[in-house]
Scaffold this active site. Sequence first.
Site, PDB file in Angstrom:
ATOM      1  N   HIS A  85       0.856  -1.180   0.000  1.00 11.85           N
ATOM      2  CA  HIS A  85       0.000   0.000   0.000  1.00 11.85           C
ATOM      3  C   HIS A  85       0.896   1.236   0.000  1.00 11.85           C
ATOM      4  O   HIS A  85       2.033   1.192   0.474  1.00 11.85           O
ATOM      5  CB  HIS A  85      -0.881   0.022   1.250  1.00 11.85           C
ATOM      6  CG  HIS A  85      -1.960  -1.008   1.252  1.00 11.85           C
ATOM      7  ND1 HIS A  85      -3.115  -0.855   1.989  1.00 11.85           N
ATOM      8  CD2 HIS A  85      -2.074  -2.201   0.625  1.00 11.85           C
ATOM      9  CE1 HIS A  85      -3.897  -1.909   1.818  1.00 11.85           C
ATOM     10  NE2 HIS A  85      -3.277  -2.743   0.994  1.00 11.85           N
ATOM     11  N   GLU A 126       1.046   3.844   1.819  1.00  8.89           N
ATOM     12  CA  GLU A 126       1.561   4.246   3.125  1.00  8.89           C
ATOM     13  C   GLU A 126       2.744   3.388   3.555  1.00  8.89           C
ATOM     14  O   GLU A 126       3.746   3.912   4.056  1.00  8.89           O
ATOM     15  CB  GLU A 126       0.459   4.138   4.196  1.00  8.89           C
ATOM     16  CG  GLU A 126      -0.750   4.993   3.937  1.00  8.89           C
ATOM     17  CD  GLU A 126      -1.873   4.263   3.202  1.00  8.89           C
ATOM     18  OE1 GLU A 126      -3.049   4.574   3.473  1.00  8.89           O
ATOM     19  OE2 GLU A 126      -1.578   3.399   2.358  1.00  8.89           O
ATOM     20  N   CYS A 168      -6.065   2.146   5.878  1.00  2.38           N
ATOM     21  CA  CYS A 168      -6.735   0.935   6.348  1.00  2.38           C
ATOM     22  C   CYS A 168      -6.119   0.525   7.691  1.00  2.38           C
ATOM     23  O   CYS A 168      -5.171   1.161   8.173  1.00  2.38           O
ATOM     24  CB  CYS A 168      -6.581  -0.181   5.320  1.00  2.38           C
ATOM     25  SG  CYS A 168      -4.881  -0.801   5.159  1.00  2.38           S
ATOM     26  N   CYS A 174      -2.290  -0.184   7.412  1.00  2.46           N
ATOM     27  CA  CYS A 174      -1.474   1.016   7.250  1.00  2.46           C
ATOM     28  C   CYS A 174      -1.483   1.880   8.506  1.00  2.46           C
ATOM     29  O   CYS A 174      -0.459   2.452   8.878  1.00  2.46           O
ATOM     30  CB  CYS A 174      -1.940   1.801   6.033  1.00  2.46           C
ATOM     31  SG  CYS A 174      -1.644   0.892   4.497  1.00  2.46           S
TER      32      CYS A 174
END
Length: 143
Positions: free
Chosen positions: A47, A49, A77, A80
């Site tokens: 992801h 992040e 999420c 993250c």
Amino acid sequence: MARALELAEAAAAAGDIPVGAVVTDAAGAVIGEGRNLREATGDPTAHAEVVALRAAAAATGSWNLSGCTLTVTLEPCIMCAGAMLQAHVSRLVFGAWDDKAGAAGSQYDLVRDRRLPVRAEVVAGVRSAESSALLRTFFAQQR
């Protein structure tokens, strides 16, 4: 947020969900950036992040990013948000809310959970219209 939006556009152009992230130090200098790379790498943890946090840790030589800010185009999420807390990031700035999986105030509020030893300041909705538009356009094209 401008750089995070550019990274999100690059993710979309590469066929990944358009999310971009930037980590800045206490002085505001960019020390890490990332975009979603799940499709490109086949890595479920890639992801934006996490990619940005890894880059920031490599740049500083430390996992401890206390005093830093994570700016991302979409509310993080749970994974993250957890990574951000593990890195001791002090501040989260994000654009669009994630009403399905957000962990910074929409579905969950992990980053400010008083039961945890580390919490972060949250600034939500920064350039949210642009962030949301990127996501809407991407998913409309997928259908």
